[in-house]
Design an enzyme around this catalytic site. Structure first.
Site, PDB file in Angstrom:
ATOM      1  N   HIS A   1      31.036 -68.208 -31.553  1.00 24.00           N
ATOM      2  CA  HIS A   1      30.420 -68.864 -30.401  1.00 24.00           C
ATOM      3  C   HIS A   1      31.262 -68.685 -29.156  1.00 24.00           C
ATOM      4  O   HIS A   1      32.479 -68.849 -29.209  1.00 24.00           O
ATOM      5  CB  HIS A   1      30.228 -70.365 -30.636  1.00 24.00           C
ATOM      6  CG  HIS A   1      29.568 -71.021 -29.467  1.00 24.00           C
ATOM      7  ND1 HIS A   1      28.210 -70.967 -29.269  1.00 24.00           N
ATOM      8  CD2 HIS A   1      30.079 -71.659 -28.392  1.00 24.00           C
ATOM      9  CE1 HIS A   1      27.920 -71.553 -28.130  1.00 24.00           C
ATOM     10  NE2 HIS A   1      29.031 -71.987 -27.572  1.00 24.00           N
TER      11      HIS A   1
ATOM     12  N   ARG B   1      21.123 -85.316 -19.974  1.00 25.30           N
ATOM     13  CA  ARG B   1      22.444 -85.055 -19.365  1.00 25.30           C
ATOM     14  C   ARG B   1      22.289 -84.224 -18.094  1.00 25.30           C
ATOM     15  O   ARG B   1      22.986 -84.454 -17.104  1.00 25.30           O
ATOM     16  CB  ARG B   1      23.349 -84.308 -20.367  1.00 25.30           C
ATOM     17  CG  ARG B   1      23.837 -85.193 -21.491  1.00 25.30           C
ATOM     18  CD  ARG B   1      24.454 -84.359 -22.599  1.00 25.30           C
ATOM     19  NE  ARG B   1      25.557 -83.555 -22.133  1.00 25.30           N
ATOM     20  CZ  ARG B   1      25.932 -82.378 -22.672  1.00 25.30           C
ATOM     21  NH1 ARG B   1      25.274 -81.888 -23.711  1.00 25.30           N
ATOM     22  NH2 ARG B   1      26.940 -81.721 -22.192  1.00 25.30           N
TER      23      ARG B   1
ATOM     24  N   SER C   1      27.210 -80.852 -28.585  1.00 19.64           N
ATOM     25  CA  SER C   1      25.966 -80.144 -28.294  1.00 19.64           C
ATOM     26  C   SER C   1      26.031 -78.716 -28.851  1.00 19.64           C
ATOM     27  O   SER C   1      25.121 -78.258 -29.564  1.00 19.64           O
ATOM     28  CB  SER C   1      25.759 -80.128 -26.768  1.00 19.64           C
ATOM     29  OG  SER C   1      24.782 -79.194 -26.406  1.00 19.64           O
TER      30      SER C   1
ATOM     31  N   ASP D   1      19.788 -82.793 -29.766  1.00 19.38           N
ATOM     32  CA  ASP D   1      20.524 -82.101 -28.696  1.00 19.38           C
ATOM     33  C   ASP D   1      19.580 -81.726 -27.563  1.00 19.38           C
ATOM     34  O   ASP D   1      19.904 -81.886 -26.385  1.00 19.38           O
ATOM     35  CB  ASP D   1      21.204 -80.848 -29.246  1.00 19.38           C
ATOM     36  CG  ASP D   1      21.783 -80.012 -28.109  1.00 19.38           C
ATOM     37  OD1 ASP D   1      22.691 -80.519 -27.420  1.00 19.38           O
ATOM     38  OD2 ASP D   1      21.312 -78.891 -27.881  1.00 19.38           O
TER      39      ASP D   1
ATOM     40  N   LYS E   1      24.086 -77.308 -32.936  1.00 17.38           N
ATOM     41  CA  LYS E   1      23.143 -76.191 -33.112  1.00 17.38           C
ATOM     42  C   LYS E   1      23.775 -75.102 -33.972  1.00 17.38           C
ATOM     43  O   LYS E   1      23.155 -74.529 -34.847  1.00 17.38           O
ATOM     44  CB  LYS E   1      22.801 -75.578 -31.739  1.00 17.38           C
ATOM     45  CG  LYS E   1      22.097 -76.528 -30.814  1.00 17.38           C
ATOM     46  CD  LYS E   1      21.800 -75.878 -29.485  1.00 17.38           C
ATOM     47  CE  LYS E   1      23.004 -75.771 -28.591  1.00 17.38           C
ATOM     48  NZ  LYS E   1      22.991 -76.560 -27.377  1.00 17.38           N
TER      49      LYS E   1
END
Ligand code: URA
Length: 439
Positions: free
Chosen positions: A87, A173, A188, A166, A192
């Site tokens: 990620h 947000r 968040s 999320d 996922k």
């Protein structure tokens, strides 16, 4: 709704700076996802978290509850080696996931990749892939597992079924000034990411002008928060903090980044992109148990990049996800801009700065991204850098090429690009590509 708690009391507790128990967090996330807790109470809760933060246990509980709000894939034991994903917190020209997924898969490690779309000035892996004619990122859970099992790598995006908490919380947000909060960002991202079932993770936290976290100190805080979540979730992880002061590679924009991906998969392309692919790839092979050390991992990745195996694997993934695999051998099949114009250097000297965020916005203004959720992306639009920080340039020589479908977009894109560019005398201080590795 559980009779044991009142949202008011949980908000009050966090507002006063106290730590929350796991069942209180579960109550808030579950209640909000089901619609039992209204937006205004969740907004107040998020603002209380923004001001008082969360410790590791609270952040891990928040992530777990957000993940459990939707479909969760369990890949444990399905493959002979651990599945590993990567990620990145996102940046400009950051296309590392695209060559990395097939390179790691070509080395025999399955990569179940959960990716995102462009956010603000940053590009998104899903948008880039969708510039390949026919490519589908919205695979069902069964299709995702099938492609992963058959080909060794699959790349999808968040659907309504993955971490719906999320999706709802992020929307709140976004309009309540609570996006830039480390525990909320970490939860968040990982709610996922972990839902797609990777058994281990390589994390790339970007730092610098074009990153979410612009300072090294903030990047380290985010890295530690994410590593804490992975530890508590029992998923081995390694986090790299890497530079995003100038764009990564030379191409910015969707189809342009696919072209640069193909170069990288052909053993060519920019050195910074290749270095991150080799470094992260080696770490992923190590986490999977496929190699004993980084050196062995680097060799394996370099081999598949130079012998065509990684490139063939990319074509297989593209085909398995409905895309045109011929575009990998013949990039002329990818979208191309009708208008390509040079940005000429306003003076002679050395490029001192190419501020990544401004270059990202310039690409957005050329049509490569969205300024509103409903905007349609021009897949061919973007920027190709002819010079990077530290390069010498003569007055009038091209510093970059602007690609656009709509010529009316070029003046704004050019002005923003020029705002990103600083040319001066002398060598600028060289920045590291990899700032830190945290485990
Ligand atoms: N990306 C996410 O998915 N969530 C955040 O909160 C920030 C970046």
């Amino acid at each position: 709704m559980s009779p044991n708690f009142l949202p008011y009391e949980i908000i009050f507790k966090k507002r006063n700076g106290r730590r929350l128990d796991r069942d209180e967090i579960e109550f808030m996330v579950g209640g909000f996802t089901r619609g039992d807790i209204p937006d205004y109470q969740m907004a107040a809760f998020l603002m209380a978290v923004f001001f008082h933060g969360m410790d590791d246990a609270e952040t891990a509980a928040l992530t777990q509850e957000m993940m459990a709000s939707g479909e969760v894939l369990d890949l444990h034991g399905r493959f002979p080696v651990r599945t590993v994903d990567k990620h990145s917190t996102g940046g400009v020209g950051d296309k590392v996931s695209l060559p990395l997924t097939p390179a790691v898969a070509a080395c025999g490690v399955p990569v179940p990749m959960m990716s995102g779309r462009g956010l603000g000035h940053t590009g998104g892996t899903l948008d880039k892939l969708e510039s390949i004619p026919g490519f589908r990122t919205n695979l069902s859970k069964d299709e995702f597992v099938q492609v992963l099992s058959r080909v060794g790598g699959a790349i999808i995006g968040q659907t309504d079924k993955i971490a719906p908490a999320d999706r709802k919380m992020y929307a709140l947000r976004d309009v309540t000034a609570t996006v830039d909060c480390i525990p909320l960002i970490a939860a968040s991202i990982l709610s996922k990411k972990l839902a797609a079932g990777p058994e281990a993770l390589v994390l790339d936290v970007k730092t610098g002008h074009g990153a979410f976290m612009q300072t090294l100190a903030d990047s380290k805080r985010l890295a530690r928060a994410m590593l804490g979540i992975c530890r508590k979730a029992g998923r081995p992880a390694v986090c790299f903090i890497t530079d995003m002061e100038q764009p990564l590679g030379r191409a910015i924009g969707n189809a342009l980044e696919i072209r640069e991906t193909i170069e990288c998969l052909s053993g060519e392309g920019p050195a910074d992109l290749r270095e991150l692919v080799v470094t992260f790839g080696a770490e992923m092979l190590k986490l999977a148990g496929r190699v004993k050390n980084s050196e062995e991992g680097r060799k394996a990745i370099l081999t598949v990049l130079s012998n065509g195996q990684a490139r063939r694997k990319f074509a297989e993934i593209v085909e398995a996800q409905g895309g045109d695999p011929k575009a990998i051998d013949d990039p002329a099949r990818l979208p191309a801009a009708r208008h390509v114009v040079a940005v000429e250097a306003p003076k002679s000297g050395v490029v001192q700065r190419l501020a990544a965020r401004d270059v990202g916005v310039a690409s957005l203004l050329l049509g490569a991204g969205r300024t509103r959720a409903s905007d349609k992306i021009d897949f061919a639009a973007g920027i190709v850098l002819a010079k990077k920080t530290g390069d010498r340039v003569k007055k009038g020589e091209p510093v970059a090429w602007l690609h656009a479908g709509d010529p009316a977009r070029i003046p704004d894109g050019r002005a923003r690009f020029l705002a990103a560019l600083k040319i001066g005398a002398g060598r600028p201080k060289k920045r590291k590509l990899i700032w830190q590795i945290l485990k």
